[in-house]
Design a protein around this motif. Sequence first.
Motif, PDB file in Angstrom:
ATOM      1  N   UNK A 182       0.849  -1.252  -0.651  1.00 45.06           N
ATOM      2  CA  UNK A 182      -0.348  -0.019  -0.187  1.00 45.06           C
ATOM      3  C   UNK A 182       0.611   1.515  -0.048  1.00 45.06           C
ATOM      4  N   UNK A 183       2.260   0.869   0.860  1.00 46.10           N
ATOM      5  CA  UNK A 183       2.691   1.960   0.621  1.00 46.10           C
ATOM      6  C   UNK A 183       2.686   3.353   1.663  1.00 46.10           C
ATOM      7  N   UNK A 184       2.016   3.630   2.114  1.00 47.13           N
ATOM      8  CA  UNK A 184       1.290   4.442   3.409  1.00 47.13           C
ATOM      9  C   UNK A 184       2.795   4.886   3.606  1.00 47.13           C
ATOM     10  N   UNK A 185       2.575   6.789   3.180  1.00 48.63           N
ATOM     11  CA  UNK A 185       4.042   7.225   4.451  1.00 48.63           C
ATOM     12  C   UNK A 185       3.972   6.835   6.232  1.00 48.63           C
ATOM     13  N   UNK A 186       2.974   6.641   6.059  1.00 50.62           N
ATOM     14  CA  UNK A 186       3.161   6.312   7.342  1.00 50.62           C
ATOM     15  C   UNK A 186       3.554   5.394   8.564  1.00 50.62           C
ATOM     16  N   UNK A 239       5.820   3.290   5.783  1.00 50.78           N
ATOM     17  CA  UNK A 239       6.911   3.605   5.724  1.00 50.78           C
ATOM     18  C   UNK A 239       8.055   4.417   6.157  1.00 50.78           C
ATOM     19  N   UNK A 240       7.596   5.348   7.031  1.00 48.45           N
ATOM     20  CA  UNK A 240       8.957   6.141   7.637  1.00 48.45           C
ATOM     21  C   UNK A 240       9.063   5.275   9.030  1.00 48.45           C
TER      22      UNK A 240
END
Lengths: 813, 344
Positions: B332-336, B338-339
């Motif tokens: 999904x690569x949600x930045x929340x 990944x970070x």
Amino acid sequence: MKVSYQWLNEYIDLSGFSAEELAEKLTRGGIEVDGVEARNKGVTGVVVGYVKKKEKHPDADKLNVCTVDAGQGEDLQIVCGARNVDAGQYVPVAMIGAKLPDGLNIKRAKLRGVESQGMICSAKELGLNDKLLPKEQQEGILVLPQDSEIGRPIVEVLGLSDEIMELDLTPNRSDCLSMLGVAYEMGALTGQQVKLPDNRVHDASEQAADHISVSISAPEHCTHYAARYIKGIKVGPSPLWMQNRLIAAGIRPINNIVDITNFVMLEYGQPLHAFDADKVSGGRIDVRLAKPGETLVTLDDQDRRLEPHMLLITDGEKPVALAGVMGGANSEVTSETVNILLESARFDGGTVRKTSRQLGLRSEASIRFEKEVDPGRVIPALDRAAALMAVYAAGLVTEGVVEAVTAGVSPVTVKVSLSKINGYLGTSLSSLEVKTIFGRLHFEYEVSGDDVFEVRVPSRRGDITRDVDLIEEVARIYGYDNIPTTPIEGASTPGSLTLPQAIRREIRKRLTNSGVHEVISYSFTAPERTGLFPALAGNVYPVRLSMPMSEDRSVLRTSLIPHLLEIAGYNRNRKNDNVAVFEMGSVFLSTEQELTRLPQEKHRLAALLTGSRTDAQWNVKTAPVDFYDVKGMLEAVFDLLGISGKITYEAAAPEHWHPGRTAAVLLDTERGSECIGYVGQLHPDLQREFDVADTYVFEIELSPLYEVADFSIVYKALPRYPAIGRDIAVVLEKQVEAGKLTVLIKETAGDLLESVEVFDVFTGEKLGANKKSVALSLVYRNAERTLTDEEVTELHGKVVTALEQSFGAELRK
Amino acid sequence: MKERLEALRSEALQELQQVADPGQLNELRVKFLGKKGALTEILRGMGSLSAEERPVIGQVGNEVRGAIEVVIEEKQLIFQRQETENRLREETIDVTLPGTKPAAGAVHPLNKVAQELEDVFIGMGYTIAEGPEVETDFFNFEALNLPKNHPARDMQDSFYVTDDILMRTHTSPVQVRTMKAMNGKTPVKVICPGKVYRRDDDDATHSFQFNQIEGLVIDKNIRMSDLKGTLLQFVQQMFGKQAQIRLRPSFFPFTEPSAEVDVTCVQCGGDGCRMCKQTGWLEILGCGMVHPRVLEMGGYDPNEVSGFAFGMGVERIALLKYGIDDIRHFYTNDLRFLSQFARM
């Protein structure tokens, strides 16, 4: 395969092992047990009761007041709402104090003013899977057979004290799709002997062959077809213990004949089929392939269109069954059936598999045929079922098996030496230990003087054909845990990444260290996505899956950018407007519409920037990202790879990109200048379509970079003589590119020019429409000596003149 | 004259006592000690003194000068200190406000784990091989002892492109390609990482696209005990010295004998917890001795050499390592999400 602990105990002595221990033992031996489940979901205090009398409840139409003998000395008065309750039935009675699986505790109660001393239970209330019961039993209370014993705990009657192991079998161990197979396996693990079921048939004087005949017209699809003729059977329910076993195994009891065929299939792993012999015209069986246009109504009342690869059982004319898959309705056993033609056969696994797949009919039988049945059990299973039909269906088994065999089965012999076993496993087993293991497995063998074992593999273990298969058997029974742990002998080897891998890791490090997140997206995409960015896809066809799971993921991506855009959109919808991501992955391109060879897989690097450069903070003003941010990222990658000198950017306007803010990225190679990708802003129309703000992206090919990347760092001596700096600002036409200015300056100034950088660019009314000012900082230096001011002034003058002449530049004073 | 000098001294010292800022101090220095200052003025009259008086008065003059200078210096120091103090006071900031960090991006957790796995094996002397994600039936199945219609193909429901071309269902075809490329040479010691594809409905633990890392070793006299030794070394480097392995017999068409490998539960250390379903073990990889048919098809003589192979899912290891509850997060690569991985 569901295996009942109590049932298994009939073939091998399990005393000393709980179901859990048995499961652990099997699992560690290679037959994985997924779970152990108690059949009793929490029933206590429920016994068999006899309904003596049923009367209407005085104040409730739907309730009955029953007088029940539950063997307690005194009759119980129980109010029951089930429609099917009736006097003369044997039923499960939950007495006062009983507990049921759903947490119900039975207490003395008054129902509409009438006292009830317990509850008559349905199958569901007892925690049974009522889907496996006949419909009338599902809707009301559970009615037990007439010979039930009043007062006997229901847990015993229904076999609920049993535990069921769910086996998760690997494809090679289809021998364990039978109780006997599991018993042999357990015997090998524990050293216990296996007790075979009683399959002695007391033949009558009448000959089966006088009633039935068998032929095989498709020998490559059926190697053995055996049948028995059983006369004068009486169709009725099978005994409760057999029904309990079937239910425990997840099979619905139907009637005694069908139940016996299923029961024996579970015992032996050999599927059987019972035909109503009087509906098979002439008692004739011919096994053949279907003819074009033929149809058959199967037992599930579906009219099946048959195809020529499907194997049929026919009466010589019309089909009566789909071999190994499902019987025909025209020869089905019904309550009127009196004579049985019982089939036990070996059908080709591939043939059954193809048919069952195509028709979507996978049954317990087809699953077993698909994995090839044990040729040694065709007749024993047939005999066992016939013997049970004599006992439980009052049948007369006529003399003899009528059969056709098209290919004999030659016994499999495999040789393995003790030294090969030990050399392969790293063990030091003795000959005696190996003998013991083969003995436990019931494998017969001969040993030659130099410890070579010649093993006759039993027909039930069709998976063993080579020496390594025997070695695995030895290792399994010996125990994988007992194999030692050793380091690899032999020369050590240096480990390493390949150059492309090393490069990708460096790029990953560089970009993440600059605040860009790495993403991984799916290789599958929607067809319309492959129409985007044609300049990146090239003039090719997308690769389409032949049976995609959904249209959205039906073709292979031809560019990484569409998924990056989806990721940006996804995050924007979650209030994350500042997105800086990159991906390295393959795109798939083919020059063929129909693939005849593998498509090209190109490793690419793509990045996307949108929103602000940084998140707002108390001391930082946010600024929107622009073209030069994304270009800078790309330049950083080229710097990292030491190839910036080979890269040029050229204004370009490919489809779906902003025509005024996009550059082709050109790499100088031995083959000449190659376009390896694009960097720029998305076309505003596309931004609107994806619902993103101004978005800047690049996508480049990685493989050409693998070739030219330069990792050699050569030290350049620090300058010993001072440099002289000169700034210059010129006004010129807007469309003159700064890149052209620097190229000209470098050419004009030659070696003495150390560097030239643009430090300011601006436009404004004062300059005039269509004009801009470009300020450059030039540094001159001679590595050998100190430059004089005059020298520099003269050289700089030439630069200025060149700019004036070539670009009409005016020097700003 | 002497009286005048003494008077000057006391006047100067008195005025210096009153001085309030560095400017005033400077004015007084000029007034008393400057070229046109009071002291110079008095001493100018020395010419009219007698030869005996002159040195006496000169000495008094020097004393007065010295006394005034000392006081000026003291005052200067005081002013300097004050000035510094003022400056420091003015420059004081709120040190609890957040700093200005350079932005940090994260390596995708799947690649982070894959790199870690690769590094462990590189340290053990493996090279890394890669191959195409779209494969021929031959490399993906047939050369791995999975002929057409083999029931074991059910284990891996595949995405076909044509009858003969499909998305690879494992990275094993890279092993076959490696064997062919080695052309019968030994030793072979490779790790094959990459994306693979299987027809599976996506849910919390399944994804139709996932990543595998497989290993292959071929040499003379490779034994199953070497496989156990290799895997133990690997899990101890990956999960810590206390990690143990447990092999269970299993089946893969391309290995014989075959095994599933469990590792000591990373959560409870083997005591039993929810993660390991109370068993103390987690299944993490499959392995076995390379099947002789596979060796033959790869161009090796199974009577001369033997080998082992193993394979594991990167997602599975990442789920365990980071305690992630849903495999779909990886894609999904949600930045929340990944970070959280932008660190060691």
